[in-house]
Design an enzyme around this catalytic site. Sequence first.
Site, PDB file in Angstrom:
ATOM      1  N   CYS A 109       0.837  -1.210   0.000  1.00  0.00           N
ATOM      2  CA  CYS A 109       0.000   0.000   0.000  1.00  0.00           C
ATOM      3  C   CYS A 109       0.870   1.257   0.000  1.00  0.00           C
ATOM      4  CB  CYS A 109      -0.919  -0.015   1.219  1.00  0.00           C
ATOM      5  SG  CYS A 109      -1.762   1.549   1.489  1.00  0.00           S
TER       6      CYS A 109
ATOM      7  N   CYS B 243       0.606   3.247   3.231  1.00  0.00           N
ATOM      8  CA  CYS B 243       1.360   2.598   4.319  1.00  0.00           C
ATOM      9  C   CYS B 243       2.857   2.879   4.161  1.00  0.00           C
ATOM     10  CB  CYS B 243       1.106   1.096   4.343  1.00  0.00           C
ATOM     11  SG  CYS B 243      -0.500   0.626   5.022  1.00  0.00           S
TER      12      CYS B 243
ATOM     13  N   ASP C  75      -1.416  16.360  -1.101  1.00  0.00           N
ATOM     14  CA  ASP C  75      -1.776  15.511  -2.242  1.00  0.00           C
ATOM     15  C   ASP C  75      -0.813  15.779  -3.395  1.00  0.00           C
ATOM     16  OD1 ASP C  75      -4.695  14.020  -3.183  1.00  0.00           O
ATOM     17  OD2 ASP C  75      -3.274  14.629  -4.748  1.00  0.00           O
TER      18      ASP C  75
ATOM     19  N   HIS D 276      -3.956   0.338   8.464  1.00  0.00           N
ATOM     20  CA  HIS D 276      -4.410   0.093   7.095  1.00  0.00           C
ATOM     21  C   HIS D 276      -5.878  -0.324   7.117  1.00  0.00           C
ATOM     22  CE1 HIS D 276      -4.145  -0.730   2.829  1.00  0.00           C
ATOM     23  NE2 HIS D 276      -4.821  -1.848   3.050  1.00  0.00           N
TER      24      HIS D 276
ATOM     25  N   ASN E  97     -13.616   9.498  -0.619  1.00  0.00           N
ATOM     26  CA  ASN E  97     -14.023   8.598  -1.698  1.00  0.00           C
ATOM     27  C   ASN E  97     -13.954   7.166  -1.179  1.00  0.00           C
ATOM     28  OD1 ASN E  97     -14.240  10.762  -3.559  1.00  0.00           O
ATOM     29  ND2 ASN E  97     -12.047  10.695  -3.926  1.00  0.00           N
TER      30      ASN E  97
ATOM     31  N   GLY F 297     -15.211   6.536  -6.498  1.00  0.00           N
ATOM     32  CA  GLY F 297     -14.066   7.187  -7.125  1.00  0.00           C
ATOM     33  C   GLY F 297     -12.767   7.041  -6.355  1.00  0.00           C
TER      34      GLY F 297
ATOM     35  N   HIS G  86      -8.728   7.618   3.506  1.00  0.00           N
ATOM     36  CA  HIS G  86      -8.134   8.947   3.674  1.00  0.00           C
ATOM     37  C   HIS G  86      -9.205  10.010   3.514  1.00  0.00           C
ATOM     38  CE1 HIS G  86      -7.733   7.620  -0.506  1.00  0.00           C
ATOM     39  NE2 HIS G  86      -7.894   8.883  -0.857  1.00  0.00           N
TER      40      HIS G  86
ATOM     41  N   HIS H 118      -9.716  13.811   2.182  1.00  0.00           N
ATOM     42  CA  HIS H 118      -9.156  14.952   1.456  1.00  0.00           C
ATOM     43  C   HIS H 118      -9.603  16.231   2.175  1.00  0.00           C
ATOM     44  CE1 HIS H 118      -8.293  12.809  -2.478  1.00  0.00           C
ATOM     45  NE2 HIS H 118      -9.165  11.971  -1.942  1.00  0.00           N
TER      46      HIS H 118
HETATM   47  P1  DGP Z   1      -8.693   8.908  -3.951  1.00  0.00           P
HETATM   48  O1  DGP Z   1      -9.158   9.046  -5.356  1.00  0.00           O
HETATM   49  O2  DGP Z   1      -9.712   9.455  -2.956  1.00  0.00           O
HETATM   50  O3  DGP Z   1      -8.231   7.513  -3.634  1.00  0.00           O
HETATM   51  O4  DGP Z   1      -7.459   9.907  -3.831  1.00  0.00           O
HETATM   52  C1  DGP Z   1      -6.139   9.496  -3.834  1.00  0.00           C
HETATM   53  C2  DGP Z   1      -5.304  10.750  -3.839  1.00  0.00           C
HETATM   54  O5  DGP Z   1      -3.992  10.355  -3.445  1.00  0.00           O
HETATM   55  C3  DGP Z   1      -5.163  11.422  -5.195  1.00  0.00           C
HETATM   56  O6  DGP Z   1      -5.729  12.746  -5.110  1.00  0.00           O
HETATM   57  C4  DGP Z   1      -3.686  11.492  -5.454  1.00  0.00           C
HETATM   58  C5  DGP Z   1      -3.054  11.140  -4.132  1.00  0.00           C
HETATM   59  N1  DGP Z   1      -1.858  10.334  -4.216  1.00  0.00           N
HETATM   60  C6  DGP Z   1      -1.728   9.135  -4.848  1.00  0.00           C
HETATM   61  N2  DGP Z   1      -0.479   8.666  -4.698  1.00  0.00           N
HETATM   62  C7  DGP Z   1       0.194   9.580  -3.948  1.00  0.00           C
HETATM   63  C8  DGP Z   1       1.523   9.646  -3.457  1.00  0.00           C
HETATM   64  O7  DGP Z   1       2.366   8.785  -3.664  1.00  0.00           O
HETATM   65  N3  DGP Z   1       1.843  10.748  -2.720  1.00  0.00           N
HETATM   66  C9  DGP Z   1       0.945  11.747  -2.459  1.00  0.00           C
HETATM   67  N4  DGP Z   1       1.376  12.766  -1.727  1.00  0.00           N
HETATM   68  N5  DGP Z   1      -0.327  11.697  -2.899  1.00  0.00           N
HETATM   69  C10 DGP Z   1      -0.694  10.637  -3.635  1.00  0.00           C
END
Ligand code: DGP
Length: 122
Positions: A5, A8, A31, A47, A91, A97, A104, A106
């Site tokens: 993950c 993680c 993000d 997790h 989400n 989505g 998590h 946002h």
């Molecule tokens: P969701 O669609 O709700 O699962 O949003 C996942 C978010 O995680 C997306 O907006 C981009 C962010 N994201 C994905 N991989 C990484 C990463 O490696 N580092 C960071 N900082 N954000 C990430």
Amino acid sequence: MSDQCIFCKIVRGEIPADIVFKDDDCVVFRDINPAAPIHLLVVPKNHVVSLQDVGPADGEWLGRMMALIPKIASDNGCDPGPQGGFRVVINSGAHGGQEVGHLHFHIMGGPRPWAGRAAPNA
Ligand code: DGP
């Protein structure tokens, strides 16, 4: 914890992230693909795949994480009060989505209009 993950791995410090806060329950980082001028992810250290996997026994740590959000938002530049504020999005699952299979929140804020994605996966 889950070996593969990505969140993680960030929690364990195995891959870099712009971390703005951490405590016993969660890590908060920016993000990588922001949908707003301020876009943070609040990630529980445990997790948990999605909000579909929580129940009444999770109320305490979830409540603590939720209660942190206003302070994390204002500490990271979201304006206070009705003229400011922020959006919180969770989400959950493919139809919700969700792209990363680790629960998590946002937190998105900053002056509108927001360039780029108006909301994750909207
Ligand atoms: P969701 O669609 O709700 O699962 O949003 C996942 C978010 O995680 C997306 O907006 C981009 C962010 N994201 C994905 N991989 C990484 C990463 O490696 N580092 C960071 N900082 N954000 C990430």
